[in-house]
Design a protein around this motif. Structure first.
Motif, PDB file in Angstrom:
ATOM      1  N   ASP A  86       1.115   4.400   0.937  1.00 26.55           N
ATOM      2  CA  ASP A  86       0.608   5.502   1.760  1.00 26.55           C
ATOM      3  C   ASP A  86       1.563   6.688   1.662  1.00 26.55           C
ATOM      4  OD1 ASP A  86      -1.347   3.760   2.570  1.00 26.55           O
ATOM      5  OD2 ASP A  86      -0.469   3.353   4.530  1.00 26.55           O
TER       6      ASP A  86
ATOM      7  N   HIS B  80       4.210  -2.378   3.500  1.00 27.76           N
ATOM      8  CA  HIS B  80       4.254  -1.021   2.944  1.00 27.76           C
ATOM      9  C   HIS B  80       5.662  -0.693   2.440  1.00 27.76           C
ATOM     10  CE1 HIS B  80       0.709  -0.952   5.573  1.00 27.76           C
ATOM     11  NE2 HIS B  80       0.267   0.071   4.864  1.00 27.76           N
TER      12      HIS B  80
ATOM     13  N   ASP C 259       0.864  -1.179   0.000  1.00 24.68           N
ATOM     14  CA  ASP C 259       0.000   0.000   0.000  1.00 24.68           C
ATOM     15  C   ASP C 259       0.906   1.236   0.000  1.00 24.68           C
ATOM     16  OD1 ASP C 259      -1.928  -1.896   0.268  1.00 24.68           O
ATOM     17  OD2 ASP C 259      -2.523  -1.358   2.315  1.00 24.68           O
TER      18      ASP C 259
ATOM     19  N   HIS D 294      -7.552   1.676   2.336  1.00 22.76           N
ATOM     20  CA  HIS D 294      -6.630   2.339   3.269  1.00 22.76           C
ATOM     21  C   HIS D 294      -7.129   2.081   4.699  1.00 22.76           C
ATOM     22  CE1 HIS D 294      -3.686   5.234   4.446  1.00 22.76           C
ATOM     23  NE2 HIS D 294      -4.456   6.296   4.519  1.00 22.76           N
ATOM     24  N   TYR D 295      -6.221   1.761   5.602  1.00 22.31           N
ATOM     25  CA  TYR D 295      -6.542   1.432   7.001  1.00 22.31           C
ATOM     26  C   TYR D 295      -7.388   0.152   7.127  1.00 22.31           C
ATOM     27  CZ  TYR D 295      -4.774   5.743   9.192  1.00 22.31           C
ATOM     28  OH  TYR D 295      -3.974   6.747   9.669  1.00 22.31           O
TER      29      TYR D 295
ATOM     30  N   HIS E 207      -5.800   2.154  -3.788  1.00 14.86           N
ATOM     31  CA  HIS E 207      -5.859   2.152  -2.319  1.00 14.86           C
ATOM     32  C   HIS E 207      -6.821   3.287  -1.930  1.00 14.86           C
ATOM     33  CE1 HIS E 207      -4.387   0.966   1.519  1.00 14.86           C
ATOM     34  NE2 HIS E 207      -3.664   2.032   1.770  1.00 14.86           N
TER      35      HIS E 207
HETATM   36 ZN    ZN Z   1      -2.968   2.678   3.628  1.00 14.52          ZN
END
Ligand code: ZN
Length: 473
Positions: free
Chosen positions: A188, A436, A186, A334-335, A296
């Protein structure tokens, strides 16, 4: 509509037939035998396996189901993990659980109901016992409370059903699956310093300098920021993309990178835009090396199908502008924010091929009871969805970070990853790992990641699984 009315509806049975076809490579037929059982048969054969149904239990959207376990070996069956099988929903299991009948076999446990309950996440419909990010926590699940979250319980029961099928139709060769690993990342934070505001960069620098003691990185931060306009800087700590792709390629894997393409929460979403020249360059590089690009969806989209569709369209548009063509688009929330069935429906409406959100943030393991990819089903509308689920088995933060299990970066963490991986291997499934790109600050993290991937093999692409359905016609 509630699931009680739909179980076992024809739509549910069709979906289960599809599931069995993917698993065993044969088009078995499932027929409701009048409420108490489902009859599994093979076209052209008079024999059948009757499987008890328990609609009351597996239509429930709570985690207070009874629980039992079944010692397969006591009845001459094999447990793929060598341990008694968890039997969620069972209270007093009959003995023997599997009996021979004049026409074949009878199984006195609703293993198809279990598959439905686990795979559709019926357990999570309309739940209010959520965490601070409104997620259904692993610790609230029936699986965690009864100690089987780290067991692929649906795969274990389908392994037993496979044995019954083989005893009944000994000349029927069942599909052999091969263990595989799937890695995804992901995105981020693709860059530590490249996209943040002046205030934010001072904060990150101070943290790197004083808290984390990344002296070189902090010292280079202004330079890195100035030189990230067209391409992520090689000295940027979060720019691990080439290293990740090198590592995957060494293991014969394809990495999937999921990009944030919207901002619905200023604090929790990313600081980059997919249109930024450095991100466009990154997308081109990932694609040119044969790795995957995915979505994402940003923090506040999980209940907003239109927002997910807009972010998906934005990713596709940027990719098209860069000449990037992919057969399929998937990703992860996401999350890991996910509401059943809102988020699933949103992914389908956005024209996505798969969702790989379904693992818990607070505990690793088998949220769906399986490590196999499978077709999604909407338990509220009682219909199949044009979407596949790729269950997430472990997110690195879940195992490493003090917020969750806190096993650190050493032996203890490696043991946990290895244990989960071995369980996927035992059922010849797929170990799906999220790591990540921004979680490789130290050599210990890189070493751990590489150790987990030792002896990896790529997952079978979904296109091959789909051929099973076609062969039925
Ligand atoms: Zn994320």
């Amino acid at each position: 509509m509630n699931a009680r009315k739909t179980w076992p509806s024809r739509a549910v049975l069709d979906w289960l037939e599809h599931l069995l076809a993917e698993r065993y490579g044969h088009a078995f037929s499932l027929q409701d035998s009048g409420g108490a059982s489902v009859r599994l048969s093979l076209p052209g054969s008079p024999a059948a396996i009757e499987i008890d149904t328990d609609a009351t239990t597996f239509a429930r959207a709570d985690s207070n189901l009874p629980h039992a376990s079944w010692a397969a070996s006591r009845e001459g069956w094999h447990s793929v993990l060598g341990k008694p099988l968890p039997a969620p929903g069972g209270s007093r299991l009959r003995w023997p659980l599997i009996e021979t009948t004049p026409g074949g076999y009878r199984i006195h446990y609703d293993l198809l109901g279990l598959a439905y309950w686990m795979l559709t996440r019926q357990e999570e419909v309309d739940r209010s016992d959520l965490d601070v990010h409104q997620r259904f926590p692993g610790t609230a699940s029936h699986a965690f409370r009864h100690g089987y979250l780290e067991r692929p319980v649906v795969d274990e029961w389908l392994h037993v059903l496979g044995q019954v099928i083989q005893r009944l139709w000994p000349h029927l060769p069942l599909r052999q699956h091969r263990f595989a690993i799937r890695v995804s990342h992901d995105v981020d934070r693709p860059s530590r310093y490249g996209f943040c505001s002046t205030r934010a960069i001072l904060r990150v620098m101070a943290g790197d300098l004083l808290k984390r003691r990344y002296l070189r990185s902090a010292w280079l931060a202004p330079w890195v920021r100035l030189n990230s306009r067209l391409m992520l800087h090689p000295a940027d700590l979060d720019n691990t993309f080439d290293w990740l792709m090198d590592t995957s390629e060494r293991h014969g894997l394809t990495s999937a990178f999921y990009f944030i393409c919207g901002r619905t929460d200023a604090r929790r979403d990313a600081d980059y835009e997919p249109e930024h020249p450095a991100i466009r360059e990154l997308l081109r590089r990932i694609h040119a090396r044969g790795h995957e690009i995915g979505l994402h969806p940003s923090y506040a989209t999980y209940q907003r199908p239109q927002a997910i569709a807009a972010e998906a369209a934005r990713l596709r548009r940027v990719c098209a502008e860069e000449g990037i063509v992919q057969d399929a688009w998937g990703g992860r929330m996401h999350y890991l924010r996910w509401e059943n069935p809102t988020t699933l429906r949103a992914w389908e409406q956005a024209g996505m091929s798969y969702d790989s959100t379904l693992g818990y943030a607070d505990r690793p393991g088998f949220r769906c009871g399986t490590c196999f990819e499978y077709p999604a089903f909407d338990p509220v509308a009682g219909r199949p969805l044009k979407l596949r689920i790729r269950p997430l088995i472990a997110m690195e933060e879940t195992i490493l970070e003090p917020l969750y299990m806190g096993l650190g970066r050493g032996e203890e963490a490696l043991r946990k990853f290895a244990e989960l991986r071995e369980r996927c291997q035992a059922v010849s499934g797929c170990f799906t790992l999220l790591w990540h790109n921004s979680m490789f600050d130290t050599q210990a993290e890189r070493t751990l990641y590489q150790q987990i991937l030792q002896g990896a093999a790529p997952c079978v692409p979904p296109a091959r699984a789909a051929t099973v359905r076609l062969s039925r016609a």
